[in-house]
Motif scaffolding. Structure first.
Motif, PDB file in Angstrom:
ATOM      1  N   GLY A  21       0.789  -1.228   0.000  1.00  0.00           N
ATOM      2  CA  GLY A  21       0.000   0.000   0.000  1.00  0.00           C
ATOM      3  C   GLY A  21       0.820   1.276   0.000  1.00  0.00           C
ATOM      4  N   VAL A  22       1.667   1.445  -1.005  1.00  0.00           N
ATOM      5  CA  VAL A  22       2.565   2.603  -1.085  1.00  0.00           C
ATOM      6  C   VAL A  22       1.858   3.789  -1.727  1.00  0.00           C
ATOM      7  N   ASP A  23       2.037   4.979  -1.119  1.00  0.00           N
ATOM      8  CA  ASP A  23       1.516   6.238  -1.656  1.00  0.00           C
ATOM      9  C   ASP A  23       2.673   7.217  -1.824  1.00  0.00           C
ATOM     10  N   ILE A  24       2.890   7.699  -3.046  1.00  0.00           N
ATOM     11  CA  ILE A  24       3.941   8.689  -3.312  1.00  0.00           C
ATOM     12  C   ILE A  24       3.423   9.659  -4.373  1.00  0.00           C
ATOM     13  N   ASP A  25       3.578  10.949  -4.123  1.00  0.00           N
ATOM     14  CA  ASP A  25       3.244  11.983  -5.111  1.00  0.00           C
ATOM     15  C   ASP A  25       4.529  12.652  -5.579  1.00  0.00           C
ATOM     16  N   ILE A  26       4.818  12.553  -6.873  1.00  0.00           N
ATOM     17  CA  ILE A  26       6.018  13.136  -7.456  1.00  0.00           C
ATOM     18  C   ILE A  26       5.598  14.284  -8.350  1.00  0.00           C
ATOM     19  N   ARG A  27       6.157  15.455  -8.107  1.00  0.00           N
ATOM     20  CA  ARG A  27       5.732  16.664  -8.804  1.00  0.00           C
ATOM     21  C   ARG A  27       6.443  16.820 -10.152  1.00  0.00           C
ATOM     22  N   HIS A  28       5.880  17.702 -10.985  1.00  0.00           N
ATOM     23  CA  HIS A  28       6.473  18.013 -12.286  1.00  0.00           C
ATOM     24  C   HIS A  28       7.932  18.441 -12.113  1.00  0.00           C
ATOM     25  N   GLY A  29       8.822  17.826 -12.871  1.00  0.00           N
ATOM     26  CA  GLY A  29      10.217  18.249 -12.890  1.00  0.00           C
ATOM     27  C   GLY A  29      11.008  17.892 -11.650  1.00  0.00           C
ATOM     28  N   GLU A  30      10.463  17.082 -10.764  1.00  0.00           N
ATOM     29  CA  GLU A  30      11.125  16.761  -9.506  1.00  0.00           C
ATOM     30  C   GLU A  30      12.076  15.573  -9.695  1.00  0.00           C
ATOM     31  N   PHE A  31      13.155  15.593  -8.936  1.00  0.00           N
ATOM     32  CA  PHE A  31      14.110  14.485  -8.903  1.00  0.00           C
ATOM     33  C   PHE A  31      13.875  13.748  -7.586  1.00  0.00           C
ATOM     34  N   VAL A  32      13.224  12.591  -7.665  1.00  0.00           N
ATOM     35  CA  VAL A  32      12.876  11.818  -6.472  1.00  0.00           C
ATOM     36  C   VAL A  32      13.678  10.521  -6.470  1.00  0.00           C
ATOM     37  N   VAL A  33      14.302  10.237  -5.342  1.00  0.00           N
ATOM     38  CA  VAL A  33      15.107   9.030  -5.199  1.00  0.00           C
ATOM     39  C   VAL A  33      14.405   8.057  -4.261  1.00  0.00           C
ATOM     40  N   LEU A  34      14.235   6.814  -4.730  1.00  0.00           N
ATOM     41  CA  LEU A  34      13.741   5.729  -3.888  1.00  0.00           C
ATOM     42  C   LEU A  34      14.962   5.007  -3.333  1.00  0.00           C
ATOM     43  N   VAL A  35      15.072   4.975  -2.005  1.00  0.00           N
ATOM     44  CA  VAL A  35      16.267   4.406  -1.388  1.00  0.00           C
ATOM     45  C   VAL A  35      15.853   3.445  -0.288  1.00  0.00           C
ATOM     46  N   GLY A  36      16.696   2.462  -0.066  1.00  0.00           N
ATOM     47  CA  GLY A  36      16.431   1.496   0.987  1.00  0.00           C
ATOM     48  C   GLY A  36      17.354   0.308   0.827  1.00  0.00           C
ATOM     49  N   PRO A  37      17.362  -0.605   1.786  1.00  0.00           N
ATOM     50  CA  PRO A  37      18.249  -1.771   1.712  1.00  0.00           C
ATOM     51  C   PRO A  37      17.799  -2.746   0.633  1.00  0.00           C
ATOM     52  N   SER A  38      18.662  -3.684   0.308  1.00  0.00           N
ATOM     53  CA  SER A  38      18.315  -4.710  -0.679  1.00  0.00           C
ATOM     54  C   SER A  38      17.057  -5.451  -0.238  1.00  0.00           C
ATOM     55  N   GLY A  39      16.141  -5.665  -1.204  1.00  0.00           N
ATOM     56  CA  GLY A  39      14.925  -6.391  -0.901  1.00  0.00           C
ATOM     57  C   GLY A  39      13.800  -5.557  -0.340  1.00  0.00           C
ATOM     58  N   CYS A  40      13.960  -4.226  -0.309  1.00  0.00           N
ATOM     59  CA  CYS A  40      12.919  -3.370   0.282  1.00  0.00           C
ATOM     60  C   CYS A  40      11.779  -3.092  -0.700  1.00  0.00           C
ATOM     61  N   GLY A  41      11.954  -3.397  -1.994  1.00  0.00           N
ATOM     62  CA  GLY A  41      10.897  -3.208  -2.975  1.00  0.00           C
ATOM     63  C   GLY A  41      11.063  -2.011  -3.886  1.00  0.00           C
ATOM     64  N   LYS A  42      12.188  -1.312  -3.806  1.00  0.00           N
ATOM     65  CA  LYS A  42      12.343  -0.078  -4.579  1.00  0.00           C
ATOM     66  C   LYS A  42      12.405  -0.351  -6.088  1.00  0.00           C
ATOM     67  N   SER A  43      13.151  -1.374  -6.498  1.00  0.00           N
ATOM     68  CA  SER A  43      13.229  -1.689  -7.930  1.00  0.00           C
ATOM     69  C   SER A  43      11.905  -2.245  -8.439  1.00  0.00           C
ATOM     70  N   THR A  44      11.228  -3.028  -7.619  1.00  0.00           N
ATOM     71  CA  THR A  44       9.914  -3.545  -8.003  1.00  0.00           C
ATOM     72  C   THR A  44       8.943  -2.395  -8.234  1.00  0.00           C
ATOM     73  N   LEU A  45       8.977  -1.402  -7.357  1.00  0.00           N
ATOM     74  CA  LEU A  45       8.104  -0.238  -7.496  1.00  0.00           C
ATOM     75  C   LEU A  45       8.420   0.527  -8.776  1.00  0.00           C
ATOM     76  N   GLY A 178      23.273  17.310 -13.205  1.00  0.00           N
ATOM     77  CA  GLY A 178      23.362  18.432 -14.140  1.00  0.00           C
ATOM     78  C   GLY A 178      22.442  18.243 -15.331  1.00  0.00           C
ATOM     79  N   LEU A 179      22.329  17.012 -15.818  1.00  0.00           N
ATOM     80  CA  LEU A 179      21.422  16.706 -16.922  1.00  0.00           C
ATOM     81  C   LEU A 179      19.979  17.015 -16.537  1.00  0.00           C
ATOM     82  N   HIS A 180      19.606  16.626 -15.340  1.00  0.00           N
ATOM     83  CA  HIS A 180      18.244  16.909 -14.875  1.00  0.00           C
ATOM     84  C   HIS A 180      17.986  18.411 -14.821  1.00  0.00           C
ATOM     85  N   GLN A 181      18.959  19.166 -14.334  1.00  0.00           N
ATOM     86  CA  GLN A 181      18.782  20.617 -14.238  1.00  0.00           C
ATOM     87  C   GLN A 181      18.654  21.262 -15.602  1.00  0.00           C
TER      88      GLN A 181
END
Length: 360
Positions: A21-45, A178-181
């Motif tokens: 049940g993950v809820d995340i709102d990412i805004r226009h032009g935002e650089f958001v990093v999903l971080v956590g230990p191995s197996g936390c589900g970040k790549s699956t998400l 820099g590319l993102h900016q």
């Protein structure tokens, strides 16, 4: 640019639930990093956002358009993988143009897009080379160029720097930021490296066992972690933790050795509570007097700073010392905590306890 809205998203593999049940709102032009230990589900998400994994429940929307059942090619996203995923038989230019050719874009437009991306990434001298003739950093730039030419609404990065050496990782971090900016495109970036997260993100999402622990700016997470997990995960060297009992009259924290450590003011109702005190290594000071007696066990000079492991009578702490001073293994020191820098977490739940009724 686009917004990305992840609403109550769940992922099950049979009877096993991996995203809860993950809820995340990412805004226009935002650089958001999903971080956590191995197996936390970040790549699956991330793969669910890309359309490479099915969603068991919930919705994912890009610019208010629900994309749950859309194919990856129809989501207007571009993904950069950990292993680059370049075609070895194709040149750099061919790798960058391949997706456009599949989409039947005219040759003049393809050439213009490839040349523009190559100029941004410094790839012009390499356009005729094959991937085997490139360094790891150059291959990663080609993978990024292949994403740029598509002009997507959202860039997805799945641990893109994991295969690079330490020096090149630092250089590529700056290059991606820099590319993102320059482009202003929305970025969702996955890493297990909290230093990458801290240095690159506008906001960080800390994941643990398929759940969001905290969302905030890098300094919000660093200065005010909501629980012990976030406090211990964010920061290098990691935060020190000491278990003990808060004393009546705000006398401090009584630890297993019987010593009482000053932690600053706390509400009287916290007296008698089992807690874990968190203190970051840079907030432990070597003092002349009125500190805790400590003995040096490990000294790790890095040049600009020295990491020192000390034993304070059963409690081992890591201190980060930025001034040059003669310290050797076996030396006796007196250490103290910088005023106002102690964090308190409930020993059972791990949740943060607000000092002075939320003043810090």
């Amino acid at each position: 640019m686009a917004s990305v809205t992840i609403s109550n998203v769940r992922k099950n593999y049979g009877a096993v639930s991996v995203i809860h049940g993950v809820d995340i709102d990412i805004r226009h032009g935002e650089f958001v990093v999903l971080v956590g230990p191995s197996g936390c589900g970040k790549s699956t998400l991330l793969r669910m956002v890309a359309g490479l994994e099915n969603i068991s429940a919930g919705t994912i929307a890009i610019d208010d358009r629900v994309v749950n059942h859309l194919e990856p090619k129809d989501r207007d996203i571009a993904m950069v993988f950990q292993n680059y995923a370049l075609y070895p038989q194709m040149s750099v230019a061919q790798n960058m143009s391949f997706a456009l050719e599949l989409a039947r874009v005219d040759k003049a437009t393809i050439r213009q897009k490839v040349d523009a991306a190559a100029a941004i990434l410094g790839l012009e001298p390499l356009l005729d080379r094959k991937p085997a003739q490139l360094s790891g950093g150059q291959r990663q730039r080609v993978a990024m160029g292949r994403a740029i030419v598509r002009n997507p609404k959202v860039f997805l990065f799945d641990e893109p720097l994991s295969n690079l050496d330490a020096k090149l990782r630092v250089a590529m971090r700056a290059e991606i930021k820099g590319l993102h900016q320059r482009l202003g495109t929305t970025v969702v970036y996955v890493t297990h490296d909290q230093i990458e997260a801290m240095t690159m993100a506008d906001r960080i999402v800390v994941l643990n066992a398929g759940r969001v622990e905290q969302v905030g700016t890098p300094l919000e997470l660093y200065d005010r972690p909501v629980n012990r997990f976030v406090a211990g995960f964010i920061g290098s060297p990691a935060m020190n933790f000491i278990r003990g009992t808060l004393q009546a009259g705000q006398a401090g924290l009584k630890v297993a050795s019987g010593a009482v450590m000053a932690v600053g003011a706390y509400p009287s109702e916290f007296a008698g509570r089992e807690v874990e005190l968190g203190i970051r290594p840079e907030h432990i000071q070597v003092v002349e007097t009125a500190g805790l007696d400590a003995r040096v066990e490990v000294v790790e000079p890095t040049g600009s700073e020295t990491h020192v492991v000390v034993d304070t009578g059963g409690e081992k702490l890591v201190a980060l010392i930025r001034r040059r001073m003669p310290i050797s293994v076996g030396d006796g020191l007196s250490v103290a905590f910088e005023d106002g820098q102690a964090h308190l977490f409930d020993a059972e739940s791990g949740q943060r306890l607000d000092l002075e009724h939320g003043a810090r």
